[in-house]
Every structure is written in C-alpha cells, then in structure tokens.
Design an enzyme around this catalytic site. Structure first.
Site, PDB file in Angstrom:
ATOM      1  CG  ASN A  84      -1.797   1.177   1.340  1.00  0.00           C
ATOM      2  OD1 ASN A  84      -1.893   1.968   0.394  1.00  0.00           O
ATOM      3  ND2 ASN A  84      -2.471   1.325   2.471  1.00  0.00           N
ATOM      4  CD  GLU A 126      -3.402   5.626   6.441  1.00  0.00           C
ATOM      5  OE1 GLU A 126      -3.330   5.645   5.210  1.00  0.00           O
ATOM      6  OE2 GLU A 126      -2.508   5.140   7.168  1.00  0.00           O
ATOM      7  CD  GLU A 149      -3.684  -2.353   7.226  1.00  0.00           C
ATOM      8  OE1 GLU A 149      -2.530  -2.534   6.822  1.00  0.00           O
ATOM      9  OE2 GLU A 149      -4.372  -1.372   6.899  1.00  0.00           O
ATOM     10  N   GLY A 208       2.737  -0.941   4.366  1.00  0.00           N
ATOM     11  CA  GLY A 208       2.766   0.465   3.977  1.00  0.00           C
ATOM     12  C   GLY A 208       4.199   0.934   3.793  1.00  0.00           C
ATOM     13  N   GLY A 209       4.727   1.604   4.804  1.00  0.00           N
ATOM     14  CA  GLY A 209       6.054   2.226   4.725  1.00  0.00           C
ATOM     15  C   GLY A 209       7.144   1.348   4.133  1.00  0.00           C
TER      16      GLY A 209
END
Ligand code: PGA
Length: 262
Positions: A12, A106, A181, A243-244
């Site tokens: 992502n 988010e 998550e 993600g990151g």
C-alpha cells in the site's frame, strides 16, 4: 486456510512516491527481484490513482507477475456520471486494476467512511469484477479498553450483505481478502504480540465462518523486513499488507521472501 494456499504480500503505497521517476525506479527494482526469485506468493501493488496507469503499463509491458489494486473508489456510482473528482470501479477495471482497498482506517478516520459508504463501494467493486481487500482494525483506545474483538465483529458485519456473491470465495483466487490492521500499529513501529495476532486472526476466521464466509486474512501495521518472518510464521496469517516498508524495494522483497517460505 491451510498453508498450502498461496500467501499474499500487498504494497500500500498510500500518498507516495511523489514523482513518476521514483515510481519507475521502484518498479524496475521490484520487477528485477520478483522475476529472479520466481516468488509463489501473490504480490499486489497499490499505487495512488495518479500512478495507476504507469504501474499497469509497466506490469503489462514487462509481463511481470504482479497484481494491481486501487486505494479507493467512488461509492456513489460504479460506472460513470457527474461526480467531480471521483474514479469509478469500471474505470479502474478498464485501466487494468484487479483489486481495490475498502475500509482502510485512514479512509474511515480522515474521510468519514462509514459502513453505508463501505457497503456501496463493495457493491460496485464486486459488480465490476474488482477483488476487495477489506480492512478492519481497532484504535489504540479501543485496544486499551479491550474492545478489539467487538469492534472487529461490528466492522465485519457488513459482509453479511454480500453472502451470496461471496459464498464461493475460492481461496486460490479470492474475490475478498480481509486485512487486520490495528490502527495503533499503522506507521508506528508497534505491533501486537504473536499471541494477539494469532487470537485475532482466529476470531476473524470464526466470525467469517459464522456468516458462511471464508477469505485469506492478512496482517497489516508496521510490517517490516525485521519482523516479517515472525509474523509470516503465525498460523492463520495468510499474508501482509505493507505500507512504509513497501516503498523500498529491498525491504519489500525481504517481506515477500519471508511469506514465500511459509
Ligand atoms: P504501515 O502501513 O506498514 O506503514 O504500518 C500499513 C497500512 O496502513 O496498510
């Protein structure tokens, strides 16, 4: 889901990278490793809308085994119409996307996406043949209040409306994936314990099963090259939503490596 089924490692990218040059470099690096390693896991990239076409063309031209997902989709119409700024399920399908994320925390948190909006999105996604990566997770406060399981149960409840379409969700080629998550684990470097992840994944599988549903269940939230193997080894974890650490080819490929060995 048994360990003979394929695992999933999903990137992502969120609102990153900021230039198409960086996207090109990242794609090139990823494709090189993916082709060399011949991974068995399903690898899916989720770029921002602005880079979807670039990634779609790259995948097609290089014939690399990567799935493509969108991060969002119009809730109000599945095809086209007067919805300034929106992108429909049909448009995504047309550009070569096969998946869409629905219910990311988010989106729930910053864009007020509630169950009604998420249900509309799932309806359009499924009717346009987009696979749904449905995200659920509790906030820090809910975690501290020991409300995690109740929150997850509530978030999963909307899937009951899709029982019919999802009834034959084939684990080899699923049209629904669930990603657990915890909001407090996203981008923080914090993760639940192995025991917590095990229990929560078991609970999710049972809750799905009570609705006569089954789906791969992914874990997401601060998955990185260092903790990937430990998370991959947890029974009931069918993959990772990253993600990151998915913005750096080396760390993302180390995560694929870990899940590929599962
Ligand atoms: P993170 O994000 O890996 O940066 O924690 C995961 C996600 O939000 O999907």
């Amino acid at each position: 889901m048994s360990s003979t089924l394929p695992t999933w490692v999903i990137a992502n990218w969120k609102m990153n990278p900021t230039t198409s040059t960086t996207v090109s470099e990242l794609l090139q690096q990823l494709a090189t490793t993916i082709q060399q390693q011949n991974y068995q896991s399903n690898v899916v990239l989720i770029p921002s809308f602005i880079h979807l076409n670039q990634v779609a063309e790259f995948i097609q031209q290089n014939n690399v085994n990567i799935g493509l997902s969108a991060q969002n989709m119009c809730a109000y119409r599945g095809d086209n119409g007067a919805f300034t700024g929106e992108i429909s399920a049909q448009m995504l399908k047309n550009i070569g996307a096969n998946y869409v994320i629905i219910g990311h925390s988010e989106r729930r948190q910053y864009f007020d996406e509630n169950d009604e909006i998420l249900s509309q999105k799932i309806t359009h996604a499924l009717s346009h043949d987009l696979k749904v990566i449905f995200c659920i997770g509790e906030t820090l406060q809910q975690y501290q209040n020991q409300e995690t399981l109740q929150i997850l149960k509530n978030q999963l409840a909307i899937l009951v409306n899709f029982q019919q379409q999802l009834a034959n969700n084939n684990p080899q080629n699923p049209i629904l994936l669930v990603a657990y998550e915890p909001v407090w684990a996203i981008g923080t470097g914090l993760t639940p314990t192995v025991e917590e992840i095990t229990n929560v994944h078991q609970f999710i599988r049972q809750t799905l099963s009570n609705m006569q549903l089954d789906a791969p269940i992914l874990y997401g939230g601060s998955v990185n090259a260092n903790n990937a193997q430990e998370i991959a080894n947890i029974s009931g974890v069918d993959g990772a939503l990253v993600g990151g650490a998915s913005l750096v080819s080396e760390s993302f490929c180390q995560i694929i490596d870990a899940f590929d060995k599962k």
